[in-house]
Design a protein around this motif. Structure first.
Motif, PDB file in Angstrom:
ATOM      1  N   LEU A  82      28.269 117.761  61.131  1.00 25.27           N
ATOM      2  CA  LEU A  82      29.244 118.822  61.444  1.00 25.27           C
ATOM      3  C   LEU A  82      28.590 119.915  62.289  1.00 25.27           C
ATOM      4  O   LEU A  82      29.229 120.522  63.148  1.00 25.27           O
ATOM      5  CB  LEU A  82      29.810 119.429  60.151  1.00 25.27           C
ATOM      6  CG  LEU A  82      30.677 118.501  59.302  1.00 25.27           C
ATOM      7  CD1 LEU A  82      31.153 119.213  58.045  1.00 25.27           C
ATOM      8  CD2 LEU A  82      31.872 117.984  60.107  1.00 25.27           C
ATOM      9  N   MET A  83      27.304 120.150  62.028  1.00 19.85           N
ATOM     10  CA  MET A  83      26.578 121.157  62.824  1.00 19.85           C
ATOM     11  C   MET A  83      26.418 120.664  64.259  1.00 19.85           C
ATOM     12  O   MET A  83      26.544 121.425  65.216  1.00 19.85           O
ATOM     13  CB  MET A  83      25.200 121.421  62.200  1.00 19.85           C
ATOM     14  CG  MET A  83      25.282 122.024  60.817  1.00 19.85           C
ATOM     15  SD  MET A  83      23.680 121.978  60.006  1.00 19.85           S
ATOM     16  CE  MET A  83      24.128 122.629  58.394  1.00 19.85           C
ATOM     17  N   LEU A  84      26.144 119.365  64.388  1.00 19.20           N
ATOM     18  CA  LEU A  84      25.997 118.783  65.733  1.00 19.20           C
ATOM     19  C   LEU A  84      27.318 118.871  66.486  1.00 19.20           C
ATOM     20  O   LEU A  84      27.370 119.285  67.645  1.00 19.20           O
ATOM     21  CB  LEU A  84      25.538 117.325  65.623  1.00 19.20           C
ATOM     22  CG  LEU A  84      24.152 117.131  65.018  1.00 19.20           C
ATOM     23  CD1 LEU A  84      23.883 115.647  64.753  1.00 19.20           C
ATOM     24  CD2 LEU A  84      23.076 117.705  65.944  1.00 19.20           C
ATOM     25  N   LEU A  85      28.391 118.499  65.801  1.00 19.61           N
ATOM     26  CA  LEU A  85      29.713 118.547  66.444  1.00 19.61           C
ATOM     27  C   LEU A  85      30.070 119.966  66.851  1.00 19.61           C
ATOM     28  O   LEU A  85      30.647 120.193  67.906  1.00 19.61           O
ATOM     29  CB  LEU A  85      30.771 117.971  65.496  1.00 19.61           C
ATOM     30  CG  LEU A  85      30.766 116.444  65.390  1.00 19.61           C
ATOM     31  CD1 LEU A  85      31.586 115.988  64.184  1.00 19.61           C
ATOM     32  CD2 LEU A  85      31.310 115.802  66.673  1.00 19.61           C
ATOM     33  N   ASP A  86      29.697 120.915  66.009  1.00 16.57           N
ATOM     34  CA  ASP A  86      29.989 122.314  66.320  1.00 16.57           C
ATOM     35  C   ASP A  86      29.287 122.763  67.601  1.00 16.57           C
ATOM     36  O   ASP A  86      29.803 123.585  68.360  1.00 16.57           O
ATOM     37  CB  ASP A  86      29.579 123.202  65.136  1.00 16.57           C
ATOM     38  CG  ASP A  86      30.028 124.632  65.321  1.00 16.57           C
ATOM     39  OD1 ASP A  86      31.250 124.858  65.347  1.00 16.57           O
ATOM     40  OD2 ASP A  86      29.171 125.521  65.486  1.00 16.57           O
ATOM     41  N   LEU A  87      28.106 122.177  67.856  1.00 18.78           N
ATOM     42  CA  LEU A  87      27.387 122.501  69.100  1.00 18.78           C
ATOM     43  C   LEU A  87      28.017 121.803  70.304  1.00 18.78           C
ATOM     44  O   LEU A  87      27.779 122.181  71.439  1.00 18.78           O
ATOM     45  CB  LEU A  87      25.927 122.024  69.014  1.00 18.78           C
ATOM     46  CG  LEU A  87      24.953 122.796  68.140  1.00 18.78           C
ATOM     47  CD1 LEU A  87      23.593 122.116  68.173  1.00 18.78           C
ATOM     48  CD2 LEU A  87      24.820 124.230  68.636  1.00 18.78           C
ATOM     49  N   GLY A  88      28.743 120.716  70.011  1.00 21.45           N
ATOM     50  CA  GLY A  88      29.310 119.923  71.106  1.00 21.45           C
ATOM     51  C   GLY A  88      28.604 118.588  71.279  1.00 21.45           C
ATOM     52  O   GLY A  88      28.778 117.923  72.303  1.00 21.45           O
ATOM     53  N   VAL A  89      27.805 118.206  70.281  1.00 21.22           N
ATOM     54  CA  VAL A  89      27.105 116.914  70.342  1.00 21.22           C
ATOM     55  C   VAL A  89      27.976 115.851  69.695  1.00 21.22           C
ATOM     56  O   VAL A  89      28.339 115.954  68.525  1.00 21.22           O
ATOM     57  CB  VAL A  89      25.744 116.992  69.607  1.00 21.22           C
ATOM     58  CG1 VAL A  89      25.101 115.614  69.514  1.00 21.22           C
ATOM     59  CG2 VAL A  89      24.831 117.966  70.321  1.00 21.22           C
ATOM     60  N   LYS A  90      28.286 114.809  70.459  1.00 19.79           N
ATOM     61  CA  LYS A  90      29.211 113.768  69.981  1.00 19.79           C
ATOM     62  C   LYS A  90      28.524 112.422  69.808  1.00 19.79           C
ATOM     63  O   LYS A  90      29.148 111.442  69.450  1.00 19.79           O
ATOM     64  CB  LYS A  90      30.335 113.599  71.019  1.00 19.79           C
ATOM     65  CG  LYS A  90      31.625 114.297  70.668  1.00 19.79           C
ATOM     66  CD  LYS A  90      32.800 113.611  71.373  1.00 19.79           C
ATOM     67  CE  LYS A  90      33.111 112.243  70.749  1.00 19.79           C
ATOM     68  NZ  LYS A  90      33.974 111.386  71.520  1.00 19.79           N
ATOM     69  N   THR A  91      27.231 112.367  70.151  1.00 22.70           N
ATOM     70  CA  THR A  91      26.521 111.086  70.111  1.00 22.70           C
ATOM     71  C   THR A  91      25.248 111.230  69.293  1.00 22.70           C
ATOM     72  O   THR A  91      24.566 112.255  69.385  1.00 22.70           O
ATOM     73  CB  THR A  91      26.163 110.636  71.556  1.00 22.70           C
ATOM     74  OG1 THR A  91      27.358 110.580  72.326  1.00 22.70           O
ATOM     75  CG2 THR A  91      25.490 109.279  71.569  1.00 22.70           C
ATOM     76  N   VAL A  92      24.945 110.195  68.517  1.00 24.06           N
ATOM     77  CA  VAL A  92      23.735 110.253  67.693  1.00 24.06           C
ATOM     78  C   VAL A  92      23.028 108.895  67.707  1.00 24.06           C
ATOM     79  O   VAL A  92      23.681 107.856  67.677  1.00 24.06           O
ATOM     80  CB  VAL A  92      24.086 110.725  66.249  1.00 24.06           C
ATOM     81  CG1 VAL A  92      25.050 109.778  65.537  1.00 24.06           C
ATOM     82  CG2 VAL A  92      22.832 110.920  65.402  1.00 24.06           C
ATOM     83  N   ILE A  93      21.705 108.955  67.813  1.00 23.12           N
ATOM     84  CA  ILE A  93      20.884 107.746  67.685  1.00 23.12           C
ATOM     85  C   ILE A  93      20.605 107.564  66.195  1.00 23.12           C
ATOM     86  O   ILE A  93      20.175 108.507  65.527  1.00 23.12           O
ATOM     87  CB  ILE A  93      19.543 107.904  68.443  1.00 23.12           C
ATOM     88  CG1 ILE A  93      19.777 108.117  69.940  1.00 23.12           C
ATOM     89  CG2 ILE A  93      18.640 106.691  68.202  1.00 23.12           C
ATOM     90  CD1 ILE A  93      18.499 108.455  70.729  1.00 23.12           C
ATOM     91  N   LEU A  94      20.845 106.388  65.682  1.00 27.86           N
ATOM     92  CA  LEU A  94      20.576 106.137  64.260  1.00 27.86           C
ATOM     93  C   LEU A  94      19.742 104.869  64.104  1.00 27.86           C
ATOM     94  O   LEU A  94      19.888 103.919  64.873  1.00 27.86           O
ATOM     95  CB  LEU A  94      21.888 106.018  63.481  1.00 27.86           C
ATOM     96  CG  LEU A  94      22.704 107.332  63.385  1.00 27.86           C
ATOM     97  CD1 LEU A  94      24.062 107.083  62.748  1.00 27.86           C
ATOM     98  CD2 LEU A  94      21.934 108.403  62.604  1.00 27.86           C
TER      99      LEU A  94
END
Ligand code: PEP
Length: 252
Positions: A82-94
């Protein structure tokens, strides 16, 4: 037709100010070169705001290298999606092999993160790949099958368009050893077949599969020429624009 997807994983490198300078130089260089592939860079968490600001107005995707498997709560040191999305980050390496190797992540724990990321509308680059011992013991297919079946467990077919697979043989990461384009293509072909059997031929045909493991300007063309290699996840050679740009513009 699958669009080429070139990604840079900075790992624990580049401070926020170094990252911002890099990102604005990359943005400019990509514009000048007329880069026409999908481009992603994954800075460390603390560099994300500065890097997002620097790439504003371009199509460069800024991703996270990892995220927590919870939305919020008492998880000291973790970063919520949710913190990432709040920054505008929509992609994550997992599921990067360093997360598996040094931080005890497993197919099961990664699956939890993948499901959470998808639930929140994020795109995922899911890393799979075998160690040298596993390859030498003839276990490549067994390892990839388990990583796919367990890592993607309960992922709905309609969400598969938001999953990219990064095939990264662990023995080729940061070692200077690259899988031959033929070996990499064989593994990618196996991944595609496995996804076809878990989902459908259509989903498998559309799946973007990146190769990762000592990709550089000198080997990217031969790798990308292979039928099943749709992109690259680049570590070391993504740390400077001088080295990363020729990889992004491999087709120019
Ligand atoms: C990686 O970290 O995903 C990677 C492939 O690293 P390198 O390119 O340095 O081998």
């Amino acid at each position: 037709m699958r669009k080429a997807y070139i990604a840079g994983n900075w790992k624990m490198n580049l401070t926020p100010s170094e990252g911002a300078a890099y990102a604005s130089a990359l943005k400019k260089a990509c514009e000048q070169a007329g880069a026409d592939v999908k481009i992603m860079i994954a800075p460390s968490f603390v560099s994300i705001p500065a890097v997002l600001d620097a790439v504003k107005g371009s199509d460069i995707i800024v991703a996270a290298q990892n995220m927590a498997d919870h939305k919020s709560g008492a998880y000291t040191g973790e970063v919520s999606p949710l913190m990432l999305l709040d920054l505008g980050v929509k992609t994550v390496i997992l599921g990067h092999s360093e997360r598996r190797q040094y931080y005890g992540e497993t197919n099961e724990s990664i699956n939890k993160k993948i499901l959470l990321a998808l639930e929140l509308g994020m795109d995922v680059v899911y890393c799979v790949g075998e160690t040298l011992e596993e390859r030498e013991a003839g276990k490549l297919e067994e390892i990839l099958s388990a990583q796919l079946a367990v890592g993607l467990k309960d992922v709905a077919p309609q969400d598969m368009s938001r999953i990219t697979i990064a095939y990264e043989p662990v023995w080729a990461i940061g070692t200077g050893k690259t899988a031959t384009p033929e070996d990499a293509d064989d593994a990618h072909c196996f991944i595609r077949k496995t996804v076809a059997s878990l989902y459908s031929k259509d989903i498998a045909e559309k799946l973007i599969i990146q190769y990762g493991g000592s990709v550089k300007a000198g080997n990217v063309k031969a790798l990308m020429a292979k039928e099943n290699i749709d992109g690259a996840l680049v570590g070391g050679a993504s740390l400077s624009v001088e080295q990363f740009l020729p990889i992004i513009t491999y087709n120019k």
